[in-house]
Write a protein that holds these residues in place. Structure first.
Motif: not given
Ligand code: PMV
Length: 359
Positions: A313-315, A163-165, A168-170, A28-35, A271-273
């Motif tokens: 999250d984005a939900g 595969g999904s940005g 990389s953090r998992s 779970i992101a604390l500072v979010k990746y969006w873009g 902010t993400l929302h």
């Molecule tokens: O990894 P993706 O492309 O599904 O993007 C995830 C984006 C957020 O979950 C909303 C934020 C984050 O940093 O995980």
């Protein structure tokens, strides 16, 4: 960017048959990746808590095949053939084939299952893709036994990212930074790195209760979502703010200023929302019960001098974050007050975890 370092240098090709199983977590992101820009390069650095209970377990059986013309795989999810998931995985294999040419040599049978309920609204792409990446890296190290554990994790994160940005953090834990940032030593846009500084004890074994507000299909896929940041009126200031927040949270994690942590983490979530509400087209991903929960958390925090906070999250689901020393009281609050806002009263207790493990 130095991506050549990730091209496999297999020494032998004598592995006829192999099977590897990995368990990898969600995060779970604390500072979010969006873009992002191509190929999966984040517009800003992000940091997450690795989770412990929400994970994927994946086995890949590799069997050498006669010809190496195309990538060949079958996919089973929770015991059933799942062709609906195949295009995403096929696309992933296309993106990584340059770095893992050995995938052409094997018929792959992928068996995957999640610890969290299917379509719970919990993103499974992070744990799902990191698990596949770890299985591939196990094969790669069978082909090239010189690979160090550090190199394996780094490349697994590099592959998962394609595969999904957020995947990389998992790979590692308890906290991972992805995206180049001047104040985070070793950070890179290409892979996640463990938060490299000593973290204050208040953040050890941090708790995350995931409240399942809406278990439906995601309203906005993350591909569509990230694209909304192209030509977004606030994009550039958002990216700058996120990098600035990463500097701040790095300090906070080290000095234990939990009040500052709460303010930063909640602001990041909203902010993400806000980015989604102000994009074109626009979306509201929160549900009425998301707001009920947020307001109840704020009330509880004021009345009990608590350090509870939330992120999103984005939900519509809410991640409730709190230090371990408040676990008993907050869990009671969740059961008594917050669970009624969850679909079928469902929530998942989780806490910070340590990353991928071989089964
Ligand atoms: O990894 P993706 O492309 O599904 O993007 C995830 C984006 C957020 O979950 C909303 C934020 C984050 O940093 O995980």
């Amino acid at each position: 960017m130095d991506t050549a370092q990730f091209i496999s240098k297999s020494k032998n090709n004598s592995v006829e048959k192999a099977s590897f199983t990995w368990q990898t977590p969600s995060n779970i992101a604390l500072v979010k990746y969006w873009g992002k820009s191509n190929p999966q390069i984040p517009k800003n650095a992000s940091i997450s808590f690795t989770l412990n209970n929400c994970h994927t377990i994946t086995t890949i059986d590799f069997e050498k095949k006669e010809t190496s013309e195309k990538v060949d795989f079958d996919l089973f999810f929770e015991g059933k053939q799942k062709d609906a998931f195949k295009p995403k995985i096929a696309e992933f294999f296309t993106r990584i084939q340059e770095y893992c040419p050995y995938i052409f040599d094997y018929k792959m049978t992928i068996n995957s299952e999640n610890s969290f309920p299917h379509s719970s609204g919990i993103a499974s792409s992070a744990s799902g893709l990191s698990a596949i990446a770890m299985c591939l890296m196990s094969l790669e190290s069978a082909l090239n036994p010189d690979l160090s554990a550090e190199k394996i994790n780094k490349k697994a994160s590099f592959l998962a990212r394609l595969g999904s940005g957020s995947a990389s953090r998992s790979i590692e834990g308890p906290m991972v930074v992805w995206g180049k940032h001047p104040e985070i030593e070793g950070s890179s846009d290409l892979f996640g790195v463990k938060f490299p500084y000593k973290v204050h004890s208040i953040f050890e074994n941090y708790q995350d209760a995931i409240l399942l507000v809406d278990k439906g299909e995601k309203q906005v896929s993350s591909t569509v979502g990230h694209n909304l940041m192209h030509n977004h009126p606030y994009a550039e200031s958002r990216f700058a703010q996120a990098n600035d927040n990463l500097s701040k949270i790095s300090e906070i994690l080290q000095n234990g200023d939990i009040k500052a942590f709460i303010g930063l983490v909640e602001s990041e979530a909203l902010t993400l929302h806000a980015m989604m509400m102000t994009s074109n087209p626009y979306f509201i991903l929160m549900k009425p019960n998301t707001l009920e929960i947020i307001n109840s958390i704020w009330e509880y925090r004021n009345e009990n001098d608590s350090n509870i906070c939330f992120t999103l999250d984005a939900g519509a689901n809410v991640h409730v974050l709190y230090p371990e020393n408040e676990k008993k009281a907050v869990n009671q609050f969740i059961e008594k007050e917050l669970s009624k806002y969850c679909q079928k009263n469902q929530y998942i207790y989780d806490s910070v975890g340590f990353g991928a493990s071989k089964k």
